[in-house]
Design an enzyme around this catalytic site. Structure first.
Site, PDB file in Angstrom:
ATOM      1  N   LYS A   1       9.379  51.687 -32.267  1.00 42.53           N
ATOM      2  CA  LYS A   1      10.571  52.288 -32.867  1.00 42.53           C
ATOM      3  C   LYS A   1      11.004  53.565 -32.158  1.00 42.53           C
ATOM      4  CE  LYS A   1       9.817  50.327 -37.486  1.00 42.53           C
ATOM      5  NZ  LYS A   1       8.605  49.528 -37.265  1.00 42.53           N
TER       6      LYS A   1
ATOM      7  N   SER B   1       9.645  53.881 -41.300  1.00 43.29           N
ATOM      8  CA  SER B   1       9.251  52.851 -40.329  1.00 43.29           C
ATOM      9  C   SER B   1       9.884  51.511 -40.693  1.00 43.29           C
ATOM     10  CB  SER B   1       7.722  52.721 -40.269  1.00 43.29           C
ATOM     11  OG  SER B   1       7.315  52.013 -39.120  1.00 43.29           O
TER      12      SER B   1
ATOM     13  N   SER C   1       4.496  49.839 -34.535  1.00 43.13           N
ATOM     14  CA  SER C   1       5.726  50.573 -34.836  1.00 43.13           C
ATOM     15  C   SER C   1       6.024  51.724 -33.886  1.00 43.13           C
ATOM     16  CB  SER C   1       5.682  51.099 -36.279  1.00 43.13           C
ATOM     17  OG  SER C   1       5.897  50.051 -37.196  1.00 43.13           O
TER      18      SER C   1
END
Length: 362
Positions: free
Chosen positions: A127, A184, A124
């Site tokens: 991101k 997230s 993640s």
């Protein structure tokens, strides 16, 4: 009469003497045997630690190995910092992670690196790049924070961590940003990719890789906008440091979102996985990530006084280890920054993250 009484008394005394003599001899015998019995008796185990063996101090001669499985005590050099104090060289020990870097964003100084160019799935942390593109689109006027995004079926069916978007639901860009940064949200990343590129996610991924190359992330490849497992999707600690440095320099107000510990959407609350926000003084971001292929990753930033540090820690075996090792790295960074500031009062202009051929751990 008196004579007979005296005779009986003498006889009684004689009997007593005869009986007392063997008892005395038996007592003496026991006294002689007592030390030997004490010697033969097994000793109870003491709870006190055994005395520490002295270590050879002669140069060139190795210390003798301690017996019975005890580790030899190695003397600590006087110039190495004691963990209980704040003196010494502030050296950072090797971390129990796969890769790490520490950067003083205020001075542009590299404070620590460990396998900085080791490639690993970003999870993640991807991101951060998606958010960079979103904020860049807002800066260019291509996107407005109050715009409403219609959630596609593809976005609504994303797995992993999400904000539970529903197919056909309309959500403001500001809420999408919070969902990505705090919760997230994989579904929010896909929804924004669809929105910005008219449903062409491949075009958004191409934009991600072009942006990464422009930022100098030469060892990174991205395959989707949210970091879900994908073959060939890789990054490095150095590339993530370059991304985080550019992100915070160009969009510093984003920290007001990254520092949020909770986010709610559709009456469902999400918790920020960055545990340092609640446990580490000055921490106000940035992003965590996890996939089985990499372990637990984080890009963390903290500010104390006029010193802002950025730490990248990749490949921890658990969230607790990730938190512990990142805090350890930041602690050493702030100590070192304070020492450098005391010895070098002149302000040092920030410089870009070093390229691989120019780096050297300090």
């Amino acid at each position: 009469m008196q004579q007979s009484y005296r005779a009986a008394l003498v006889a009684l005394l004689a009997v007593f003497v005869l009986l007392a003599a063997p008892m005395a001899d038996y007592g003496q015998a026991l006294a002689k045997k007592a030390p030997q019995a004490e010697k033969d008796r097994p000793k109870a185990k003491s709870r006190k630690a055994a005395p520490v063996r002295k270590v050879a101090r002669h140069e060139g001669k190795p210390a003798k190995k301690a017996r019975h499985g005890r580790k030899a005590v190695v003397p600590v050099p006087a110039d190495v910092e004691n963990e209980e104090g704040d003196i010494g060289s502030c050296e950072v020990p090797a971390l129990t992670v796969k890769s790490a870097m520490l950067w003083n964003a205020s001075t542009g100084e590299l404070l620590y690196e460990q396998n900085p160019d080791f490639q690993i799935p970003p999870a993640s942390l991807t991101k951060i790049l998606t958010l960079y593109i979103i904020f860049d689109a807002i800066r260019q006027g291509k996107l407005r924070p109050w715009d409403v995004v219609d959630v596609s079926e593809r976005a609504a069916t994303q797995g992993g961590s999400t904000m539970r978007l529903r197919n056909g639901e309309s959500v403001k860009v500001t809420d999408m940003i919070k969902g990505i940064a705090v919760a997230s949200a994989n579904d929010a990343c896909m929804a924004m990719a669809d929105y910005l590129e008219g449903g062409n996610v491949d075009a958004f991924v191409a934009l991600m890789n072009d942006t990464a190359k422009r930022l100098g992330m030469s060892n990174s490849v991205f395959m989707n906008p949210n970091g879900l497992p994908a073959e060939g999707q890789l990054t490095t600690a150095r590339d993530m440091l370059r991304l985080a440095s550019a992100y915070l320099e160009q969009f510093p107000k984003a920290l007001s979102i990254h520092s949020l510990q909770f986010f709610s959407h559709n009456n469902r609350q999400r918790h920020n996985a960055n545990s340092l926000l609640a446990s580490y003084e000055g921490c106000d971001g940035l992003k965590t990530g996890f996939v089985c292929a990499s372990g637990y990753n984080i890009v963390a930033t903290a500010k104390r006084g006029d010193t802002r540090l950025i730490a990248v820690v990749l490949g921890s075996r658990s969230p607790r280890v990730r938190q512990r090792e990142t805090a350890k790295l930041l602690d050493k960074g702030f100590k070192l920054a304070a020492i450098r500031k005391a010895t070098t009062p002149a302000v040092v202009a920030a410089r870009p993250v070093p390229q691989p051929e120019a780096t050297a751990a300090q």
